[in-house]
Design an enzyme around this catalytic site. Structure first.
Site, PDB file in Angstrom:
ATOM      1  CB  ILE A  31      21.222  71.534  58.900  1.00  0.00           C
ATOM      2  CG1 ILE A  31      22.196  70.294  58.219  1.00  0.00           C
ATOM      3  CG2 ILE A  31      19.599  71.068  58.729  1.00  0.00           C
ATOM      4  CD1 ILE A  31      21.943  69.025  58.893  1.00  0.00           C
ATOM      5  CG  LEU A 122      26.307  61.507  70.150  1.00  0.00           C
ATOM      6  CD1 LEU A 122      26.374  60.986  68.684  1.00  0.00           C
ATOM      7  CD2 LEU A 122      27.276  60.406  70.775  1.00  0.00           C
ATOM      8  CB  CYS A 176      52.452  51.733  71.272  1.00  0.00           C
ATOM      9  SG  CYS A 176      52.872  51.392  73.083  1.00  0.00           S
ATOM     10  CB  CYS A 432      15.404  52.397  73.960  1.00  0.00           C
ATOM     11  SG  CYS A 432      16.064  54.027  73.874  1.00  0.00           S
TER      12      CYS A 432
HETATM   13  N1  LIG Z   1      24.024  72.756  73.008  1.00  0.00           N
HETATM   14  C1  LIG Z   1      23.882  73.721  71.714  1.00  0.00           C
HETATM   15  N2  LIG Z   1      22.760  74.647  71.955  1.00  0.00           N
HETATM   16  C2  LIG Z   1      22.594  75.430  70.885  1.00  0.00           C
HETATM   17  N3  LIG Z   1      23.279  75.250  69.780  1.00  0.00           N
HETATM   18  C3  LIG Z   1      24.124  74.451  69.739  1.00  0.00           C
HETATM   19  C4  LIG Z   1      24.461  73.532  70.595  1.00  0.00           C
HETATM   20  N4  LIG Z   1      25.214  72.561  70.224  1.00  0.00           N
HETATM   21  C5  LIG Z   1      25.741  73.012  69.015  1.00  0.00           C
HETATM   22  N5  LIG Z   1      24.955  74.045  68.473  1.00  0.00           N
HETATM   23  C6  LIG Z   1      24.893  74.880  67.200  1.00  0.00           C
HETATM   24  O1  LIG Z   1      24.813  73.844  66.347  1.00  0.00           O
HETATM   25  C7  LIG Z   1      25.262  74.640  64.932  1.00  0.00           C
HETATM   26  C8  LIG Z   1      25.713  73.102  64.185  1.00  0.00           C
HETATM   27  O2  LIG Z   1      25.814  73.622  62.954  1.00  0.00           O
HETATM   28  P1  LIG Z   1      27.105  72.961  61.765  1.00  0.00           P
HETATM   29  O3  LIG Z   1      27.131  71.959  62.165  1.00  0.00           O
HETATM   30  O4  LIG Z   1      26.947  73.906  60.648  1.00  0.00           O
HETATM   31  O5  LIG Z   1      28.376  73.738  62.724  1.00  0.00           O
HETATM   32  P2  LIG Z   1      29.367  74.779  62.925  1.00  0.00           P
HETATM   33  O6  LIG Z   1      29.765  75.058  64.213  1.00  0.00           O
HETATM   34  O7  LIG Z   1      28.359  76.024  62.178  1.00  0.00           O
HETATM   35  O8  LIG Z   1      30.361  74.783  61.644  1.00  0.00           O
HETATM   36  P3  LIG Z   1      31.827  73.991  61.588  1.00  0.00           P
HETATM   37  O9  LIG Z   1      31.702  72.905  63.122  1.00  0.00           O
HETATM   38  O10 LIG Z   1      31.848  73.134  60.425  1.00  0.00           O
HETATM   39  O11 LIG Z   1      32.771  75.077  62.025  1.00  0.00           O
HETATM   40  C9  LIG Z   1      26.225  75.197  65.393  1.00  0.00           C
HETATM   41  O12 LIG Z   1      26.072  76.538  64.980  1.00  0.00           O
HETATM   42  C10 LIG Z   1      26.434  75.068  66.886  1.00  0.00           C
HETATM   43  O13 LIG Z   1      26.775  76.559  67.531  1.00  0.00           O
HETATM   44 ZN   LIG Z   2      14.656  54.673  72.363  1.00  0.00          ZN
END
Ligand SMILES: Nc1ncnc2c1ncn2[C@@H]1O[C@H](COP(=O)(O)OP(=O)(O)OP(=O)(O)O)[C@@H](O)[C@H]1O
Ligand SMILES: [Zn+2]
Length: 614
Positions: A31, A122, A176, A432
């Site tokens: 994205i 998450l 199991c 929340c």
């Molecule tokens: N804590 C974080 N700080 C900065 N960037 C992050 C963090 N966690 C995840 N990301 C980044 O968010 C992006 C999410 O992109 P995407 O969902 O396309 O995953 P991807 O790792 O590029 O692809 P895939 O998991 O399918 O191989 C990734 O490039 C990942 O490195």
């Molecule tokens: Zn909330």
């Protein structure tokens, strides 16, 4: 005509505001790449981009800013480089870092007009949600899985936040099913990935999160047997590197354990009993396996081909583990873990899972399918990412106009009457724990401040907490009426650092105050002479509402739209939906190769034109 002629016409008076905005984009993956391009082409003047990861071969099919020569380079830095070429005047600032790093504190978040999440987990989403609430910056949250996509605007006090609803936890399987009675290919794959591989090359099964012992509480005897099996496998591990290793592993997991299972007759009254494999027979048939079989990942392998890959990958992993152990200072740190992009672990998991599947007469899977299943991968679809990123920008235009009423939750899906569905944002959930709190900033001199300074001086004296209350960090409770041993301790010794969150819960029965959430600002070199803890400003902490008001009913459960009621008609198309009256400013015909007989109507309300109705 300049490149942005149509852009200016569609954005109207909003174009300037967009140019002057400073936005943050978290994640430069599927994205994120699309969104960076969209933001720049929409005219956003300053974009800060952060991603912790480097570019992988498997990213190239959809993360279109990256090319083969960029593999192993920082996603954020390469994305900036690539995007800068088509929008040289934009100020793009790239960080190759984790958004959770303490340098990205609440003051830094507060410098942005809008934050965009383009993340894949998450934990990071929750963190950004919290930071944006604390900094009172609007967040455009988005995500996709396969053909489904979702965009949600989050603004403190106006909409629900990311944590207002509980999120689905990843699926786990009863132990199991995995260890004794598999019935589907995924059960064999989880067994190979989360049991056999860690037992031979990693840490013990106790740490494997895909096992769930709770459903087997009545089955103590079987659990004991399984633990015995695991211990036996650990012993076999000692012979790694010798010529008998492969044979020992095979005999243990594909013959002895299966024979023991067969002996438990009660188990097989309603199921077909498993058939152990015969090593000698399989060894004889080995010559029929095609060479280079491991690279044929699209078709399910034959039994002998699985055997060949099992042997070969076991050898490769053993050699790797021994090399790792020789160079590691601490032996326990030398482990191999499953990674869908690590061909040795993937070969091992595919072949072992298929050998087990034969035993239980379960369908075998190709290496390609195993990779998807073991990596919990739902294929990422470029079009879904592109549409979602487009919607993120449209929602941010509402945010910049402060039009939260119309900053809708948008859902993309393939099945159903409409590909795009939307609904009004829900108000914050009054219960929340993350957003229905009072946020406050607290400056702490970590060299001096104790918990007593916080509890006694700040909470009791300054903020007049009179009755019972507790204080917790993300790690757990550090103070409550029965836990006062920590009072003399320094806050830094209790794990508090720059950007930590501290939650104060009023435990009074009668109309308690809402939770108070402090975010810590702790200058590394503090020189101030005042109290060791200083409140940025004294927060007003309202009382909790008497009875929780249920959040309005949503048509969407876990991001999936129920389409039954949705019929598109003129009203819904935005012409008479209670929106403020729009003013038609232009009736433009797009001349460049577009059908001249169908002019496109642009409508403008006070803040700018609306091109696409939502
Ligand atoms: N804590 C974080 N700080 C900065 N960037 C992050 C963090 N966690 C995840 N990301 C980044 O968010 C992006 C999410 O992109 P995407 O969902 O396309 O995953 P991807 O790792 O590029 O692809 P895939 O998991 O399918 O191989 C990734 O490039 C990942 O490195
Ligand atoms: Zn909330």
């Amino acid at each position: 005509m300049t490149r942005d002629t149509y852009l200016k016409r569609s954005l109207g008076t909003q174009a300037n505001r967009i140019k002057q905005s400073r936005v943050l984009l978290v994640g430069a993956g599927g994205i994120g790449c699309e969104l960076l391009k969209n933001l720049l082409l929409t005219g956003f003047g300053e974009v800060h981009l952060i991603d912790l990861d480097t570019i992988d071969l498997s990213n190239l099919n959809r993360q279109f800013l990256f090319r083969h020569e960029h593999i192993k380079r920082s996603k954020a830095l390469v994305a900036k480089e690539a995007a800068q070429t088509f929008q040289p005047s934009a100020n793009i600032v790239a960080h190759h870092a984790n958004i959770k790093d303490s340098q990205f504190n609440v003051d830094w978040f507060a410098t942005f007009d809008v934050v965009f999440n383009a993340l894949d987990n998450l934990d990071a989403r929750r963190h950004v949600n919290k930071m944006c609430l604390a900094a009172d910056v609007p967040l455009v949250e988005s995500g996709t899985t396969g053909f489904n996509g979702q965009v949600q605007v989050i603004k403190k006090g106006k909409t629900e936040c990311y944590d207002c609803n509980s999120k689905e936890v990843p699926k786990s399987f009863p132990v199991c099913t995995i260890r004794s009675t598999p019935s589907q290919p995924i059960h064999c794959i989880v067994w190979a990935k989360s049991y056999l591989l860690p037992e031979l090359f990693g840490t013990s099964e106790a740490d494997a999160e895909e096992f769930d012992y709770s459903a087997d509480a009545d089955n103590a005897e079987e659990i004991e047997n399984l633990q015995k099996e695991a211990r036996a496998l650990k012993e076999i591990r000692q012979s790694m590197g010798t010529s008998e290793f492969t044979e020992k592993v095979f005999e243990k997991v594909f013959r002895e354990d299966i024979e023991r299972l067969r002996g438990m007759e009660d188990m097989w009254k309603t199921r077909k009993a498993p058939e152990p494999l015969d090593l000698a027979q399989l060894n004889e048939a080995l010559s029929t396996a095609e060479p280079g079989i491991s690279s044929m990942d699209q078709r399910a392998w034959t039994l002998s081909e699985n055997m060949a890959v099992f042997k070969d990958s076991l050898d490769r992993l053993s050699t790797r583990l021994r090399t790792l152990q020789e160079s590691a200072a601490d032996n326990s740190q030398a482990v191999l873990t499953f990674d869908k992009d690590d061909v040795d672990t993937l070969d091992f998991v595919t072949a072992s899972a298929n050998l087990r599947a034969k035993i239980f007469e379960i369908e075998t899977k190709s290496k390609f399918d195993t990779k998807q299943m073991a990596g919990n991968i739902i294929p990422a679809i470029a079009t879904t990412n592109a549409m979602t990123a487009g919607l993120c920008v449209l929602m941010s235009l509402k945010v910049l106009k402060d039009d939260y009423e119309n900053a809708k939750m948008v859902f993309l899906e393939r099945s159903g009457a409409r590909a795009i569905n939307s609904e009004k944002p829900n108000p914050p959930n009054p219960n929340c724990p993350v957003c229905s709190v009072t946020n406050a900033k607290v400056k702490i001199d970590l060299k001096r401040a104790t918990l007593d300074d916080l509890v006694g001086n700040v909470l009791r004296q300054q903020l007049e907490y009179r009755g019972e209350f507790s204080v917790s960090t993300t790690q757990g409770t550090i103070y409550d009426p029965d836990l006062d041993d920590n009072l003399p301790k320094k806050l830094s010794d209790l794990g508090i650092a720059e950007s930590s969150f501290l939650t104060v819960v009023d435990e009074e029965d009668e109309q308690p105050r809402v939770n108070l959430q402090f975010v810590v600002v702790a200058p590394a070199e503090s020189t101030w002479q005042e109290q060791p803890i200083v409140l940025d400003k004294v927060p007003e902490i309202p009382r909790k509402p008497k009875a929780p008001t249920p959040a309005p009913e949503s048509e969407h459960v876990n991001g999936t739209a129920s389409l039954g009621k949705r019929k598109r008609d003129a009203e819904e198309a935005g012409l008479d939906n209670g929106d403020p009256p729009t003013k038609r400013v232009a009736n433009v015909t797009i001349s460049d190769g577009v059908d001249k007989t169908h002019p496109i109507d642009l409508m403008e309300d006070e803040g700018g034109a609306i091109l696409i109705d939502d």
